[in-house]
Design a protein around this motif. Structure first.
Motif, PDB file in Angstrom:
ATOM      1  N   UNK A  88      91.661  12.757 -22.472  1.00  0.00           N
ATOM      2  CA  UNK A  88      91.476  12.506 -23.849  1.00  0.00           C
ATOM      3  C   UNK A  88      92.422  11.568 -24.233  1.00  0.00           C
ATOM      4  N   UNK A  89      93.620  11.649 -23.539  1.00  0.00           N
ATOM      5  CA  UNK A  89      94.742  10.742 -23.738  1.00  0.00           C
ATOM      6  C   UNK A  89      95.159   9.793 -22.735  1.00  0.00           C
ATOM      7  N   UNK A  90      94.574   9.085 -22.081  1.00  0.00           N
ATOM      8  CA  UNK A  90      94.806   8.254 -20.781  1.00  0.00           C
ATOM      9  C   UNK A  90      96.096   7.329 -21.299  1.00  0.00           C
ATOM     10  N   UNK A  91      97.017   7.261 -20.223  1.00  0.00           N
ATOM     11  CA  UNK A  91      98.287   6.610 -20.583  1.00  0.00           C
ATOM     12  C   UNK A  91      97.927   5.065 -20.823  1.00  0.00           C
ATOM     13  N   UNK A  92      98.551   4.436 -21.605  1.00  0.00           N
ATOM     14  CA  UNK A  92      98.467   2.861 -21.952  1.00  0.00           C
ATOM     15  C   UNK A  92      98.854   2.199 -20.900  1.00  0.00           C
ATOM     16  N   UNK A  93      98.265   1.110 -20.714  1.00  0.00           N
ATOM     17  CA  UNK A  93      98.498  -0.010 -19.507  1.00  0.00           C
ATOM     18  C   UNK A  93      97.710   0.616 -18.271  1.00  0.00           C
ATOM     19  N   UNK A  94      98.601   0.909 -17.193  1.00  0.00           N
ATOM     20  CA  UNK A  94      97.766   1.163 -16.225  1.00  0.00           C
ATOM     21  C   UNK A  94      97.770   2.807 -15.997  1.00  0.00           C
ATOM     22  N   UNK A  95      96.524   3.083 -15.800  1.00  0.00           N
ATOM     23  CA  UNK A  95      96.245   4.871 -15.895  1.00  0.00           C
ATOM     24  C   UNK A  95      97.019   5.411 -15.048  1.00  0.00           C
ATOM     25  N   UNK A  96      97.319   4.653 -13.925  1.00  0.00           N
ATOM     26  CA  UNK A  96      98.121   5.626 -12.792  1.00  0.00           C
ATOM     27  C   UNK A  96      99.730   5.403 -13.012  1.00  0.00           C
TER      28      UNK A  96
END
Ligand code: ATP
Ligand code: ATP
Ligand code: SF4
Ligand code: MG
Ligand code: MG
Lengths: 370, 363, 318
Positions: free
Chosen positions: B292-300
Motif C-alpha cells: 500500500x505504501x512502497x518505499x520511495x526510490x528503490x523498493x528494496x
C-alpha cells in the motif's frame, strides 16, 4: 484415556539423568466416524539435555500429534492414548500424571511454539499481558517484575524498543514479529525443553532465515533442549543434531542429521532425498516415490511403505518390519526396513548402491546413465 | 533420462507472451461512504517476454504480486495499465467473446488442490466444462476427451464419475492439470502448482509438467517461491519484490552470478538438506513493506544490506533504479550492482548480528 | 485437434509410467460417494437430528392425513344450548380432553391446527428463501450500486415492525386469512437469507474453482448456477430450517395476541389464544397440548438444523 486410566500400567524405570525427554512406545489414536486413525503408532525416541532433535515427515505423518501428546494438549476423547505408552521428562513420567501437575510443567519447564502465531496468541490481550501472565503464573513474581522479565525476553529475541511493544496487540504485528513474540513467550520461564512445531512454515524464506538463525543462537545461549518439527529436510539438516523420520505414524529412521541426510538407510528417506530437485538434475526427470501416502484407514498390512517402495519383496507384504539397528553404525542409528535384518542381507547392498548412484547423479558427480 | 527437454532456449525470435508496463492496483475502500482510502500497488510496472517452448519463472516472497501478475496476464483480473500481447494479439483490448475463444490457448493451474476443484461437481464436469464452453456440445466426444486427458496425467479413465474429495492432494493437482490440458493450450500459467503438495508428491507433479511440456510443446509461466524447484524447472527467471521485477536472467545468470542484493539474500536463505554445503547465511532485516505504501526510490532499500554497507547513499531512496541490461539477457534493477564483489557478501555475513534483524532500516 | 492425445506406442509407455508414478492402484476406488451421500452418513450419526427428522415426518403425515380422518368445519359445529365453561380432562374418548365453551375435542383441534401451523411455517420459509436467494445472488454477483441499494432495502425491512404491518394489511386484505399471514411472514424472513447468500457469493466468487471456470471460458450464468449456488446451498438449508421454527413460533405469537389466523381455522397459536380465558377454570389440557406441539416442532426443526450444519460442513469429521 490418560484421564480415566483406571489402573495405570506399571511404569518402567526413569532414564539416565542426561536424558531430558524419553518417549517410549507412544500410541495416540483418534476415534472418528470412519474408524480409528492411528496417528502416532508406537513412537519412541529420546532427547538429551541441551540437545536438539528434529522430527521430519510428510503432512499427516503424526508429527504434531506427537508434540501435542507430549504436551498433553489433546482432547481425550477423540484421542486415545495407549496404556503402555510412557513419556519421561526431567526424571518424571508425565503422560499419566494428574493434569494439574502437568499444568505446572507446561509453559515453565516445557514450552511450545506453533506454526501459526496469530491463532496461538490471544487477540484481545496485549503481548505484554500475555507474557507477563505466564511469567507470574509460573515464577510467582510481582507484576512489576513480570513486566521487566517480559521486556527482557522480548529484547532477547531482537524486538526493538520492547518497552513500547509490550502494549501492542498480536494483530498489529507482522508474521515474523509475531513468531518472535511466541519465541519470547516460550523462553520467558527458561524452559528445559522447547518444542517448535513448524515454526517457520507460514513465513517467507527471508523471514524464515531470520527466525531459524535466531532460534539457533537463543537455543545455544539458554542451553534448553529443542524438539523441532518440520517437513523441510533442509531446515532439519541445518538446525538439529539428531533426526527422527516419521511415515504414517511410525518412526522409519533415526540417527544424527548428518547420517540421515548423507546416508539414509530407510527406503522412504532414500526416496525423499533422491527426489529433491537440484541444479544438476536439470534436463532430466526427477526420481520419484511413486504413489500416495496411504490413508490411515487403509494402511498396508505389514510395512506401511511397501506399496511405494522400489526395493520391496514378499516379506515386506507379510511381516511388519521393526526399527532395526543399522549394521555398522552407532547405537542411535536405526531404520524400519527388512533390508536391515538378516533376511534382507543380500538385497541391502544392492539397494544402497542404487541409492548412492541416484544421489551421485543428483549431485552432478556422475553422468546420468539413461 | 529425457535429455531432449529444451532447457536452455536462447531468447531469440518473437516472444509468445510480451508484457510491458503492466500494472494492477487494487483500490481499498473504507468509511461509511465506501470511498477509496488507499491503493494496493500489487503489480506496479512489469516488463518481460516469454518465448515459445521455454519455462519462464517468477519467484518472490508472499504478497509480492506473483499471482496478480499471472492472472492479469490472462486477463482474469483486468490490469490497471500496460500491454499484454499473446502470440501477437493484444489481449487487453480484446472483446469478451474473442477473449473467451483465446482462453483455450492460454490456461492456468492453481496452487490449492482443494480450493481449485468445485467440490460439488464430478470430475467429468470439472474437466469437460472448458470443452463445453468452447463449443464442444457433443457429450460423447467430450467424455472421450476428458478420459484421454485423465489418462495423460496418470489417472484412470474410470474416475470421471468421482468427486474431488475422493482424491489425494497430488491426484487433485493432476486433475487440475488435466482441466487445463483438455483445451490443448499453447501456454500455461502454473501458479505455485506444487507448493501445497508433500515433498514426495512434488517431484511427481514436476515430472508430469515437464513431460507434458515436451509432448505437447507447451510454454510455461511458472510461479513459485521455492528457489530449488525453480532452479531445476526453469530456463529463465524473474525475481519479484513488491510488485516489480528486480532481476531477470537465465537460471545460470541468477544462481551462479546473482547481481541484485535481494536475489543474493534470497538464495542465501534456502536451507540446504546437504550438510556438506552448509554455509553461513546472509540474513535480511525486517519484513517486506506493505504494497500500500512502497518505499520511495528503490523498493528494496529498507532492507538492503548493500545500501547499508555503502553508507546509505541517498540515490537509493530518491531515484527508482531501472531494470538495466548488464549482460545479454541479464537485467538488474539496482543502482550499485557493480559494487558487489567477491568479498562484499562475506564481509556482510561476518558483520551481521542475527538477533537484530526484526526491523528494517528507516527510509 | 485430436492428435494431441495420440495413441503411439511410445506415448503409451509414457502413460503407463505416469500412471505408475501416480500410484493409481490404491486410495481411490473403494467407494464412490457423492457429497450428499457423505452428508447423509454424517447426519445419521447425529442422534437428536434423526429424532427431529422423525418428529417432523410424523407431524407432516398427521397434518396431511389427520384432517381427513377428523375433519373440522367451523360452520357445522353445533352450538350447545348452555355454555359450559369447564371442559373435560383427557379420557379414552378424548385423549387430549375437551375444550370449555364449545366442547371441542382438543386432539381434533391440534391435528387440524398442525396443518395450518406447518403450512404457515414451511410456505413462508419457501417465500423467504426464494426472495432471499434471488436478492442475495444479485447483490453478491453484480455488486456495486445495485448491491448497495439492495442491502439498504434489507436494512429498512429489518427495521419494520411485523405486528404493525399485519394490523395494517389486515385492514386492507381482511383479518385473519392464512394466506395473508404466510405472505407477510414470508416477506419478513428473506433478509437474513439474502445477507447470507450475498456473503456466500462474495466469497465463492473469489474461489479458485470459479477462477478456473472463468479461465476455461465458462459464462456467468453457468458459473452462478453450477458453481456458486450449489456451494452456497448448505448454509441456506440450515438457515431455512431455523426460519421454519421461527415462523411457527411467530404465528403462534401473533395469533395469541389476536392478530393472527381467525379462530374459524384452527392453528396451534389461536387454540392457545382461545384457551387463555379458560385457564383460571382449570382447563390445563386445553392450552397444554397445542403448546407442547409447538415446543416439540420447534425443537425438532432446530435439531435438524444442527444436524444439517454438521453434516454439510466439509471440515467436520466426527
Ligand atoms: N483431532 C483429531 N481428530 C482426528 N484425527 C486427527 C486429529 N488430529 C490429527 N488427526 C489425524 O492424525 C494424523 C496425524 O496428524 P498430524 O497433525 O500429527 O500430522 P503432521 O505430521 O503434523 O502433519 P502436518 O505436516 O500436516 O502438520 C492425520 O491423519 C490427522 O488427520
Ligand atoms: N482482490 C484484491 N484486492 C485487494 N488487494 C489484493 C487483491 N488481490 C491481491 N491483493 C494484494 O495484492 C498483493 C499481491 O498479491 P498476490 O496474491 O499477487 O501475491 P503473491 O505474490 O501471489 O503472494 P503469495 O506468494 O502469497 O501467493 C498482496 O498485498 C495482496 O494482499
Ligand atoms: S538500488 Fe540501492 S537499495 Fe536498491 S538494491 Fe541497489 S543498493 Fe540496494
Ligand atoms: Mg503438523
Ligand atoms: Mg500467489
Amino acid at each position: 484415556m490418560t484421564e480415566t486410566l483406571s489402573a495405570p500400567a506399571p511404569l518402567g524405570s526413569p532414564p539416565a539423568h542426561e536424558v531430558l525427554l524419553d518417549v517410549r512406545d507412544m500410541k495416540t489414536h483418534f476415534k472418528v466416524l470412519d474408524g480409528i486413525v492411528p496417528a502416532v503408532d508406537g513412537v519412541s525416541f529420546s532427547l538429551g539435555r541441551g540437545q536438539t532433535l528434529g522430527i521430519v515427515g510428510e503432512s499427516g505423518s503424526g508429527k504434531s500429534v506427537t508434540a501435542l501428546t507430549i504436551m498433553r494438549l489433546l482432547d481425550i476423547p477423540p484421542a486415545v492414548i495407549g496404556a503402555e505408552s510412557e513419556v519421561w521428562f526431567d526424571g518424571r513420567e508425565i503422560l499419566h500424571m494428574p493434569l494439574d501437575s502437568m499444568r505446572r510443567i507446561r509453559g515453565k519447564d516445557m514450552a511450545m511454539i506453533f506454526q501459526e502465531p496469530l491463532t496461538s496468541l490471544n487477540p484481545v490481550l496485549s503481548i505484554g499481558e500475555q507474557i507477563g501472565e505466564q511469567v507470574r503464573l509460573h515464577l510467582k513474581v510481582s507484576r512489576h517484575e513480570a513486566r521487566d522479565r517480559s521486556i527482557e525476553s522480548l529484547r532477547s529475541v531482537g524486538i526493538p524498543s520492547p518497552e513500547a511493544r509490550i502494549k501492542q496487540f498480536p494483530h498489529e504485528m507482522s508474521g515474523g514479529m509475531r513468531q518472535r513474540v511466541m519465541i519470547a513467550m516460550a523462553l520467558s520461564c527458561e524452559p528445559k525443553l522447547l518444542i517448535a512445531d513448524e515454526p517457520t512454515t507460514a513465513l517467507d524464506v527471508t523471514i524464515q532465515a531470520q527466525i531459524l538463525e535466531l532460534l539457533k543462537v537463543i537455543q545455544q545461549r539458554t542451553g534448553s533442549a529443542l524438539l523441532l518439527i518440520t517437513h523441510d529436510l533442509g531446515v532439519v539438516a541445518e538446525m538439529v543434531d539428531h533426526v527422527v523420520v516419521m511415515y504414517a505414524g511410525q518412526v522409519v529412521e533415526q540417527g544424527t542429521a548428518n547420517e540421515v541426510m548423507l546416508e539414509p538407510k530407510a527406503p522412504y528417506t532414500m526416496g525423499l532425498l533422491e527426489s529433491i530437485p537440484t541444479a544438476e538434475k536439470r534436463g532430466g526427470r526427477l526420481s520419484v516415490i511413486k504413489g500416495v501416502v496411504p490413508s490411515p484407514f487403509h494402511l498396508p498390512p505389514a510395512c506401511r511403505f511397501e506399496p511405494r517402495c522400489p526395493y520391496a519383496w514378499d516379506l515386506c507384504h507379510e511381516v511388519a518390519p521393526e526399527l532395526y539397528p543399522v549394521v555398522g553404525s552407532g547405537s542411535g542409528r536405526r531404520a524400519r526396513c527388512h533390508l536391515h535384518q538378516a533376511a534382507g542381507e543380500s538385497r541391502r547392498v544392492a539397494a544402497l548402491e542404487l541409492h548412492a548412484d541416484a544421489m551421485r547423479v543428483g549431485r552432478g558427480l556422475k553422468e546420468d546413465p539413461a | 533420462m529425457t535429455a531432449e527437454t529444451p532447457q536452455s532456449i536462447s531468447p531469440a525470435g518473437a516472444p509468445l507472451l510480451h508484457v510491458k508496463g503492466l500494472k494492477k492496483h487494487f483500490p481499498i475502500h473504507g468509511g461509511i461512504l465506501k470511498r477509496q482510502v488507499a491503493t494496493v500497488y500489487a503489480v506496479d510496472g512489469v516488463d518481460f517476454d516469454v518465448f515459445p517452448g521455454e519455462v519462464f519463472s517468477l519467484v518472490g516472497e508472499s504478497g509480492c504480486g506473483k499471482t496478480t501478475l499471472g492472472r492479469s496476464v490472462l486477463r482474469l483480473t483486468e490490469p490497471t495499465a500496460g500491454e499484454v500481447q499473446f502470440d501477437g494479439t493484444d489481449i487487453i483490448g480484446l472483446p469478451v467473446d474473442e477473449l473467451r475463444r483465446l482462453r483455450r490457448q492460454m490456461q492456468i493451474i492453481f496452487q490449492d488442490p482443494f480450493g481449485s476443484l468445485n467440490p460439488r461437481m464430478p470430475i467429468s464436469d470439472i474437466i469437460g466444462e472448458g470443452l463445453l464452453a468452447q463449443g464442444l456440445t457433443d457429450r460423447k466426444a467430450r467424455d472421450k476427451k476428458v478420459e484421454d486427458a485423465l489418462e495423460t496425467v496418470g489417472l484412470r479413465r474410470e474416475y470421471t464419475r468421482r468427486y474431488p474429495h475422493e482424491f489425494s492432494g497430488g491426484q487433485r493437482q493432476r486433475i487440475g492439470v488435466a482441466r487445463a490440458l483438455a483445451l490443448e493450450p499453447k501456454f500455461i500459467v502454473c501458479d505455485e502448482p506444487v507448493s501445497a503438495l508433500d515433498v514426495s508428491i512434488q517431484s511427481q507433479v514436476l515430472n508430469l509438467l515437464l513431460d507434458l511440456r515436451r509432448d505437447f510443446n507447451l510454454t510455461y509461466l511458472f510461479i513459485s517461491h521455492n528457489l530449488s524447484v525453480i532452479q531445476y524447472f526453469s530456463d529463465r527467471v524473474g525475481v519479484m519484490y513488491l510488485g516489480k521485477i528486480m532481476e531477470v536472467g537465465t537460471v545460470d545468470d541468477l544462481y551462479r552470478n546473482a547481481r541484485h542484493p535481494y536475489t543474493i539474500a534470497l538464495l542465501s536463505a534456502i536451507p540446504d538438506p546437504d550438510p556438506r554445503r552448509r554455509q553461513k547465511r546472509l540474513v535480511l532485516k525486517g519484513d517486506v513493506p506493505s504494497p500500500v505504501a512502497p518505499p520511495p526510490g528503490c523498493r528494496f532499500s529498507t532492507r538492503c544490506w548493500l545500501r547499508e554497507q555503502l553508507g546509505n547513499p541517498e540515490r537509493c531512496t530518491t531515484e527508482e533504479p531501472e531494470l538495466r541490461v548488464i549482460s545479454t539477457g541479464h537485467r538488474v534493477a539496482c543502482h550499485f550492482e557493480d559494487r558487489i564483489t567477491a568479498t562484499t557478501v562475506a564481509d556482510r555475513v561476518a558483520a551481521q548480528s542475527v538477533i537484530d534483524t526484526a526491523i528494517a532500516a528507516p527510509v | 485437434m485430436s492428435d494431441v492425445f495420440s495413441n503411439e506406442p511410445g506415448i503409451e509407455a509414457e502413460r503407463l509410467r505416469r500412471a505408475e508414478e501416480a500410484g493409481e492402484d490404491y486410495e481411490v476406488g473403494l467407494e464412490s460417494l457423492s457429497q450428499w451421500q457423505l452428508a447423509w452418513r454424517k447426519f445419521r450419526h447425529h442422534r437428536l437430528a434423526l429424532i427431529g427428522l422423525g418428529i417432523i415426518a410424523t407431524l407432516i403425515v398427521v397434518a396431511i392425513a389427520g384432517p381427513i380422518l377428523m375433519p373440522f368445519d367451523f360452520a357445522t359445529i353445533p352450538v350447545p344450548d348452555k355454555i359450559v365453561y369447564q371442559g373435560s380432562p383427557p379420557s379414552l374418548a378424548h385423549p387430549m380432553g375437551e375444550t370449555g365453551g364449545l366442547q371441542r375435542d382438543v386432539l381434533e383441534l391440534v391435528v387440524n391446527g398442525s396443518r395450518t401451523s406447518l403450512f404457515i411455517g414451511f410456505s413462508s420459509m419457501f417465500i423467504g428463501v426464494t426472495i432471499g436467494t434471488i436478492v442475495g445472488s444479485i447483490a453478491g454477483y453484480v455488486g456495486g450500486f445495485l448491491d448497495n441499494l439492495l442491502m439498504r432495502i434489507v436494512d429498512v425491512m429489518l427495521s419494520l415492525p411485523i405486528l404493525f404491518v399485519i394490523l395494517v394489511a389486515g385492514r386492507f386484505f381482511g383479518n385473519g386469512s392464512v394466506v395473508l399471514i404466510v405472505v407477510i411472514f414470508g416477506l419478513f424472513s428473506w433478509m437474513g437469507v439474502s445477507r447470507l447468500v450475498r456473503s456466500q457469493f462474495l466469497s465463492i466468487r473469489e474461489s479458485e474453482f470459479v477462477e478456473a471456470a472463468r479461465a476455461v471460458g465458462v459464462r456467468d450464468r453457468r458459473i452462478i448456477f453450477r458453481h456458486i449456488l450449489p456451494n452456497a446451498f448448505s448454509p441456506i438449508v440450515v438457515v431455512a430450517s431455523l426460519i421454519v421454527a421461527g415462523n411457527i413460533i411467530g404465528e403462534a405469537f401473533v395469533s395469541f395476541l389476536g392478530f393472527g389466523v381467525s379462530p374459524t381455522t384452527p392453528t396451534w397459536g389461536n387454540i392457545l389464544s382461545n384457551a387463555l380465558t379458560f385457564i383460571p377454570l382449570g382447563n390445563w389440557w386445553w392450552p397444554m397440548f397445542p403448546g407442547l406441539a409447538i415446543i416439540l416442532t420447534v425443537l425438532a426443526v432446530n435439531f435438524i438444523g444442527d444436524g444439517l450444519r454438521d453434516a454439510l460442513d466439509p471440515r467436520s469429521r466426527a
